[in-house]
Design a protein around this motif. Structure first.
Motif, PDB file in Angstrom:
ATOM      1  N   TRP A 160      31.945  47.851  30.060  1.00  0.00           N
ATOM      2  CA  TRP A 160      31.679  47.307  28.731  1.00  0.00           C
ATOM      3  C   TRP A 160      31.502  48.391  27.685  1.00  0.00           C
ATOM      4  O   TRP A 160      31.043  49.489  27.978  1.00  0.00           O
ATOM      5  CB  TRP A 160      30.394  46.478  28.725  1.00  0.00           C
ATOM      6  CG  TRP A 160      30.428  45.256  29.542  1.00  0.00           C
ATOM      7  CD1 TRP A 160      31.107  44.102  29.273  1.00  0.00           C
ATOM      8  CD2 TRP A 160      29.750  45.038  30.763  1.00  0.00           C
ATOM      9  NE1 TRP A 160      30.883  43.179  30.258  1.00  0.00           N
ATOM     10  CE2 TRP A 160      30.047  43.724  31.187  1.00  0.00           C
ATOM     11  CE3 TRP A 160      28.908  45.812  31.540  1.00  0.00           C
ATOM     12  CZ2 TRP A 160      29.536  43.186  32.349  1.00  0.00           C
ATOM     13  CZ3 TRP A 160      28.405  45.283  32.699  1.00  0.00           C
ATOM     14  CH2 TRP A 160      28.720  43.978  33.090  1.00  0.00           C
ATOM     15  N   ARG A 161      31.789  47.990  26.452  1.00  0.00           N
ATOM     16  CA  ARG A 161      31.431  48.785  25.290  1.00  0.00           C
ATOM     17  C   ARG A 161      30.134  48.191  24.740  1.00  0.00           C
ATOM     18  O   ARG A 161      30.020  46.984  24.589  1.00  0.00           O
ATOM     19  CB  ARG A 161      32.499  48.687  24.204  1.00  0.00           C
ATOM     20  CG  ARG A 161      33.837  49.240  24.588  1.00  0.00           C
ATOM     21  CD  ARG A 161      34.856  48.991  23.495  1.00  0.00           C
ATOM     22  NE  ARG A 161      34.652  49.977  22.428  1.00  0.00           N
ATOM     23  CZ  ARG A 161      35.201  49.872  21.227  1.00  0.00           C
ATOM     24  NH1 ARG A 161      35.975  48.848  20.911  1.00  0.00           N
ATOM     25  NH2 ARG A 161      34.983  50.800  20.310  1.00  0.00           N
ATOM     26  N   ASP A 183      25.170  47.726  11.268  1.00  0.00           N
ATOM     27  CA  ASP A 183      24.090  47.386  10.339  1.00  0.00           C
ATOM     28  C   ASP A 183      24.445  46.089   9.618  1.00  0.00           C
ATOM     29  O   ASP A 183      25.619  45.788   9.388  1.00  0.00           O
ATOM     30  CB  ASP A 183      23.884  48.503   9.313  1.00  0.00           C
ATOM     31  CG  ASP A 183      23.276  49.753   9.922  1.00  0.00           C
ATOM     32  OD1 ASP A 183      22.414  49.627  10.816  1.00  0.00           O
ATOM     33  OD2 ASP A 183      23.657  50.867   9.507  1.00  0.00           O
ATOM     34  N   LEU A 184      23.425  45.329   9.267  1.00  0.00           N
ATOM     35  CA  LEU A 184      23.614  44.088   8.512  1.00  0.00           C
ATOM     36  C   LEU A 184      22.949  44.237   7.159  1.00  0.00           C
ATOM     37  O   LEU A 184      21.978  44.973   7.036  1.00  0.00           O
ATOM     38  CB  LEU A 184      22.980  42.910   9.269  1.00  0.00           C
ATOM     39  CG  LEU A 184      23.618  42.549  10.593  1.00  0.00           C
ATOM     40  CD1 LEU A 184      22.832  41.440  11.281  1.00  0.00           C
ATOM     41  CD2 LEU A 184      25.066  42.134  10.416  1.00  0.00           C
ATOM     42  N   GLY A 231      33.635  47.473  11.497  1.00  0.00           N
ATOM     43  CA  GLY A 231      32.673  48.548  11.311  1.00  0.00           C
ATOM     44  C   GLY A 231      31.657  48.712  12.421  1.00  0.00           C
ATOM     45  O   GLY A 231      30.709  49.488  12.290  1.00  0.00           O
ATOM     46  N   PHE A 232      31.815  47.983  13.523  1.00  0.00           N
ATOM     47  CA  PHE A 232      30.950  48.227  14.674  1.00  0.00           C
ATOM     48  C   PHE A 232      31.283  49.602  15.237  1.00  0.00           C
ATOM     49  O   PHE A 232      32.440  50.023  15.230  1.00  0.00           O
ATOM     50  CB  PHE A 232      31.180  47.173  15.762  1.00  0.00           C
ATOM     51  CG  PHE A 232      30.428  45.899  15.539  1.00  0.00           C
ATOM     52  CD1 PHE A 232      29.197  45.686  16.123  1.00  0.00           C
ATOM     53  CD2 PHE A 232      30.967  44.896  14.741  1.00  0.00           C
ATOM     54  CE1 PHE A 232      28.505  44.503  15.918  1.00  0.00           C
ATOM     55  CE2 PHE A 232      30.291  43.716  14.531  1.00  0.00           C
ATOM     56  CZ  PHE A 232      29.052  43.524  15.122  1.00  0.00           C
ATOM     57  N   THR A 233      30.270  50.293  15.707  1.00  0.00           N
ATOM     58  CA  THR A 233      30.488  51.587  16.347  1.00  0.00           C
ATOM     59  C   THR A 233      30.028  51.501  17.789  1.00  0.00           C
ATOM     60  O   THR A 233      29.057  50.812  18.111  1.00  0.00           O
ATOM     61  CB  THR A 233      29.724  52.715  15.621  1.00  0.00           C
ATOM     62  OG1 THR A 233      28.330  52.386  15.581  1.00  0.00           O
ATOM     63  CG2 THR A 233      30.247  52.914  14.213  1.00  0.00           C
ATOM     64  N   ILE A 276      23.847  43.988  17.665  1.00  0.00           N
ATOM     65  CA  ILE A 276      24.482  44.648  18.802  1.00  0.00           C
ATOM     66  C   ILE A 276      25.369  43.629  19.513  1.00  0.00           C
ATOM     67  O   ILE A 276      25.210  42.417  19.354  1.00  0.00           O
ATOM     68  CB  ILE A 276      23.453  45.229  19.793  1.00  0.00           C
ATOM     69  CG1 ILE A 276      22.528  44.134  20.332  1.00  0.00           C
ATOM     70  CG2 ILE A 276      22.664  46.366  19.142  1.00  0.00           C
ATOM     71  CD1 ILE A 276      21.642  44.565  21.492  1.00  0.00           C
ATOM     72  N   LEU A 277      26.278  44.149  20.295  1.00  0.00           N
ATOM     73  CA  LEU A 277      27.104  43.306  21.142  1.00  0.00           C
ATOM     74  C   LEU A 277      27.599  44.130  22.314  1.00  0.00           C
ATOM     75  O   LEU A 277      27.573  45.358  22.283  1.00  0.00           O
ATOM     76  CB  LEU A 277      28.280  42.706  20.356  1.00  0.00           C
ATOM     77  CG  LEU A 277      29.329  43.647  19.779  1.00  0.00           C
ATOM     78  CD1 LEU A 277      30.416  44.019  20.784  1.00  0.00           C
ATOM     79  CD2 LEU A 277      29.973  42.989  18.578  1.00  0.00           C
TER      80      LEU A 277
END
Length: 166
Positions: A36-37, A42-43, A152-154, A125-126
């Motif tokens: 998994w990644r 940020d929100l 934009g998720f890192t 997060i995911l």
């Protein structure tokens, strides 16, 4: 890090940030697989579209909210989110094969992240698996990974699954 109740294994270990733990597990006979990644954003994320009509209900497993997009009674897309104190979790997002390619995944993600922000989350997060078996288009996470990267998720870390066979 999380472990299921009924197995001799560790389902998710952030391998990059826990190298000593990883080495100890491997020395004890556990076998690890990169599955998994682990991702973060940020929100609020303000540049995303939202779905026009979305039903939001409470859910218990996992605890949180379920968003559904239906057309003529048929489920086209769904997402499950879990708000916690300051941090939201995107547990699941999926679009049926027939509804893909229309921007519905992006709009549903925008709605889910907007709802998390509205519930007080300042970050989310995911986990996204990318261990799809070759030739199985239903398990291909390439589009999901591309979507999260584009929004934009890192990637924070790679999660490894460890098992030990007696």
């Amino acid at each position: 890090m999380f472990a299921p109740a009924l197995t001799l294994g560790l389902v998710g270990l952030p391998a990059g940030h826990r190298p000593a733990t990883r080495r100890v597990l491997e020395a004890a006979g556990f076998t690890g697989r990169d599955l998994w990644r682990y991702m973060h954003a940020d929100l609020p994320v303000t540049c995303l579209p939202h779905v026009a009509h979305c039903t939001v209900t409470d859910c218990q497993d996992p605890p949180g909210k379920r968003l559904e997009v239906r057309e003529g009674g048929e489920l086209l897309a769904e997402a499950t989110i879990g708000p916690t104190v300051g941090i939201g979790v995107l547990w699941w997002i999926g679009v049926t094969r027939a509804a893909r390619g229309r921007g519905l995944g992006l709009a549903l993600l925008g709605s889910a992240l907007g709802l998390l922000s509205g519930l007080g989350a300042v970050e989310t997060i995911l986990f996204v698996d990318d261990d799809a078996p070759a030739g199985d288009p239903e398990r291909d996470r390439t589009p999901a990974n591309g979507l999260y990267d584009r929004v934009g998720f890192t990637e924070v870390d790679r999660l490894h699954s460890f098992t030990r066979h007696p």
